[in-house]
Design a protein around this motif. Structure first.
Motif, short mmCIF file in Angstrom:
data_model
loop_
_atom_site.label_atom_id
_atom_site.label_comp_id
_atom_site.label_asym_id
_atom_site.label_seq_id
_atom_site.Cartn_x
_atom_site.Cartn_y
_atom_site.Cartn_z
N ALA A 170 0.93 4.12 -2.89
CA ALA A 170 0.61 5.52 -2.57
C ALA A 170 1.76 6.45 -2.87
O ALA A 170 1.56 7.64 -3.20
CB ALA A 170 0.20 5.64 -1.11
N SER B 60 2.73 10.60 -1.65
CA SER B 60 1.51 11.36 -1.39
C SER B 60 0.95 11.08 -0.02
O SER B 60 0.17 11.87 0.53
CB SER B 60 0.45 11.05 -2.46
OG SER B 60 0.08 9.68 -2.39
N ASP B 61 1.32 9.94 0.57
CA ASP B 61 0.86 9.59 1.91
C ASP B 61 2.02 8.99 2.69
O ASP B 61 2.34 7.82 2.55
CB ASP B 61 -0.31 8.60 1.84
CG ASP B 61 -0.85 8.25 3.22
OD1 ASP B 61 -0.38 8.84 4.21
OD2 ASP B 61 -1.74 7.38 3.30
N ARG B 62 2.66 9.83 3.50
CA ARG B 62 3.79 9.39 4.31
C ARG B 62 3.37 9.11 5.76
O ARG B 62 4.23 8.84 6.61
CB ARG B 62 4.89 10.45 4.30
CG ARG B 62 5.39 10.78 2.90
CD ARG B 62 6.32 11.99 2.89
NE ARG B 62 6.73 12.32 1.54
CZ ARG B 62 7.99 12.32 1.10
NH1 ARG B 62 8.97 12.01 1.92
NH2 ARG B 62 8.27 12.62 -0.15
N SER B 63 2.09 9.17 6.04
CA SER B 63 1.62 9.14 7.42
C SER B 63 1.93 7.83 8.13
O SER B 63 2.09 7.81 9.36
CB SER B 63 0.10 9.40 7.46
OG SER B 63 -0.60 8.40 6.75
N ARG B 64 2.03 6.74 7.38
CA ARG B 64 2.26 5.45 8.02
C ARG B 64 3.68 4.95 7.86
O ARG B 64 4.00 3.82 8.27
CB ARG B 64 1.29 4.40 7.44
CG ARG B 64 -0.18 4.68 7.71
CD ARG B 64 -1.03 3.50 7.24
NE ARG B 64 -0.69 2.27 7.94
CZ ARG B 64 -0.90 1.04 7.44
NH1 ARG B 64 -1.41 0.90 6.22
NH2 ARG B 64 -0.57 -0.04 8.14
N TRP B 65 4.55 5.74 7.27
CA TRP B 65 5.90 5.24 6.99
C TRP B 65 6.63 4.82 8.26
O TRP B 65 7.30 3.78 8.27
CB TRP B 65 6.69 6.30 6.23
CG TRP B 65 6.37 6.33 4.76
CD1 TRP B 65 5.42 5.60 4.10
CD2 TRP B 65 6.99 7.15 3.75
NE1 TRP B 65 5.41 5.90 2.75
CE2 TRP B 65 6.35 6.85 2.51
CE3 TRP B 65 7.98 8.11 3.78
CZ2 TRP B 65 6.71 7.46 1.31
CZ3 TRP B 65 8.34 8.73 2.58
CH2 TRP B 65 7.72 8.40 1.37
N TRP C 295 9.86 4.25 -2.07
CA TRP C 295 9.85 5.41 -2.95
C TRP C 295 11.27 5.68 -3.42
O TRP C 295 12.21 5.67 -2.63
CB TRP C 295 9.29 6.63 -2.22
CG TRP C 295 9.38 7.93 -2.98
CD1 TRP C 295 10.10 9.04 -2.63
CD2 TRP C 295 8.71 8.27 -4.21
NE1 TRP C 295 9.93 10.04 -3.55
CE2 TRP C 295 9.08 9.60 -4.53
CE3 TRP C 295 7.84 7.58 -5.05
CZ2 TRP C 295 8.59 10.24 -5.68
CZ3 TRP C 295 7.37 8.21 -6.18
CH2 TRP C 295 7.75 9.53 -6.48
N GLU D 105 0.83 -1.21 0.00
CA GLU D 105 0.00 0.00 0.00
C GLU D 105 0.86 1.26 0.00
O GLU D 105 0.54 2.25 -0.69
CB GLU D 105 -0.94 -0.01 1.21
CG GLU D 105 -2.05 -1.05 1.09
CD GLU D 105 -2.88 -1.18 2.37
OE1 GLU D 105 -2.54 -0.47 3.36
OE2 GLU D 105 -3.84 -1.97 2.38
N ALA D 106 1.96 1.23 0.77
CA ALA D 106 2.85 2.39 0.81
C ALA D 106 3.53 2.61 -0.54
O ALA D 106 3.70 3.75 -0.99
CB ALA D 106 3.90 2.20 1.90
#
Length: 358
Positions: free
Chosen positions: A55, A58-63, A100, A51-52
């Motif tokens: 994404a 654009s979505d680093r909230s759960r890294w 990434w 999922e990371a």
């Protein structure tokens, strides 16, 4: 320097598991290739990693959260590996999980804290393998070429090591000459396509691609991507290409088209090499796909053979390479060069993390 016993680890962008391998090496030659194994991620970790990757930035909230899970899974796998084989390694190399990679933007992200792993296994760990190269203007990838060079002694030259993981990359070797770069999509798109249709986690044994007909016009469209016109060295993010290329096709024809794209991208890359290779040594999961191997053989001059034909473990080679990079770091030897990543100068990549309780 006396040879060190080093355990290398890596998990590719397919996130299908943690590859572990041990070698004895001084960072110049390999004295011994020891055991290797692959340990699957926990299902929740793998899902979160995929999922990371999908994404992107654009979505680093759960890294951070995912990074802790990645580190925990690696520590558990390392503990089991060391115990199972009675190993006493001098150090461990922890690559982390790439989610990434944007060399043009100067950013590469590998999740997982090397210090956490060092503390968990109570061994010195080398991590942060790509950062120094990018700081020196390099692409941060590929990092395996120095290990390929060590393995090339005695093989027909010029030759290429071709690694087909999520992204495909090659290393061209002819005596002291070395050149390396990413060439295009590897297994990632094909894996995604098979998963999209609920058929499997990958095109196992080339089953689906062998049953389809490649739409070569779509392959030609994909090859107009600006990446292919760029000079080497160059590297590619897993998500640089999408499945829009094969939208509307049957599962079989889509798989055949994606396999043909992987092979044709390699064939087009030959124009960037100093000479046509006499030998292509294929590593990574792609070598297990008969359709991809057939497509390569039809498009390339020179022999196309799996690494296993040369007593090399094609599944363990990248993990072995990480171990080799760790030994080179300890010896103060470069791990990347202008000809392999585009760095301004040879770079010694990595950082040593010692267990906190030592």
């Amino acid at each position: 320097m006396q040879p060190l016993t080093v355990v290398g680890t890596i998990s590719g962008t397919s996130a299908d598991g943690i590859d572990l391998a041990v070698i004895d090496t001084d960072g110049i030659a390999v004295a011994r290739q020891g055991p290797a194994m692959t340990v699957p991620y926990r299902a929740a970790t793998r899902q979160a990693v995929l999922e990371a990757i999908a994404a992107g930035p654009s979505d680093r909230s759960r890294w951070d959260e995912i990074g802790r899970a990645v580190g925990d899974d690696h520590a558990e796998a390392l503990g089991a590996f060391v115990a199972a084989h009675g190993l006493r390694p001098d150090l461990v190399v922890f690559h982390g999980q790439t989610v990434w990679h944007d060399p043009d933007g100067g950013e590469t992200v590998q999740l997982g804290d090397p210090q956490h792993v060092a503390d968990a296994i109570d061994l010195p760990v080398i991590g942060d393998l790509r950062k120094a190269d990018m700081a020196a203007g390099g692409q941060g990838a590929p990092l395996v070429p120095v290990y390929h060079r060590a393995l090339a002694a005695g093989l027909d030259a010029p030759l290429c090591f071709l690694n087909i993981g999520g992204v495909a990359n090659l290393t061209y070797i002819d005596g002291d000459a070395i050149l390396a770069f990413d060439v295009g999509p590897g297994n990632a798109l094909l894996d995604d396509w098979i998963r999209r249709h609920g058929l499997d986690d990958c095109d196992r044994d080339g089953r689906w691609s062998a049953a389809g007909v490649a739409e070569l016009a779509h392959v030609e469209i994909a090859l107009t991507h600006p990446f292919f016109a760029r000079p080497a060295p160059k590297s590619l993010d897993r998500n640089a290409f999408s499945l829009k290329l094969v939208d509307g096709m049957s599962p079989e024809d889509g798989a055949a088209t994606l396999a043909a794209l992987t092979a044709e991208a390699v064939a087009r890359a030959v124009a960037l090499l100093p000479a046509d290779p006499l030998l292509w040594v294929v590593c990574g999961g792609g070598r297990r796909n008969p359709t991809v191997m057939r497509e390569l053989s039809e498009r390339l001059t020179g022999r196309v053979a799996p690494a296993d034909d040369y007593d090399l473990d094609g599944d363990a080679l990248e993990a072995q390479a990480m171990a080799f990079l760790g030994a080179r770091f300890m010896a103060g030897l470069p791990t990347s060069y202008p000809q392999t990543t585009g760095a301004r100068e040879p770079v010694i990549g990595g950082r040593l993390f010692r267990p906190s309780r030592r």
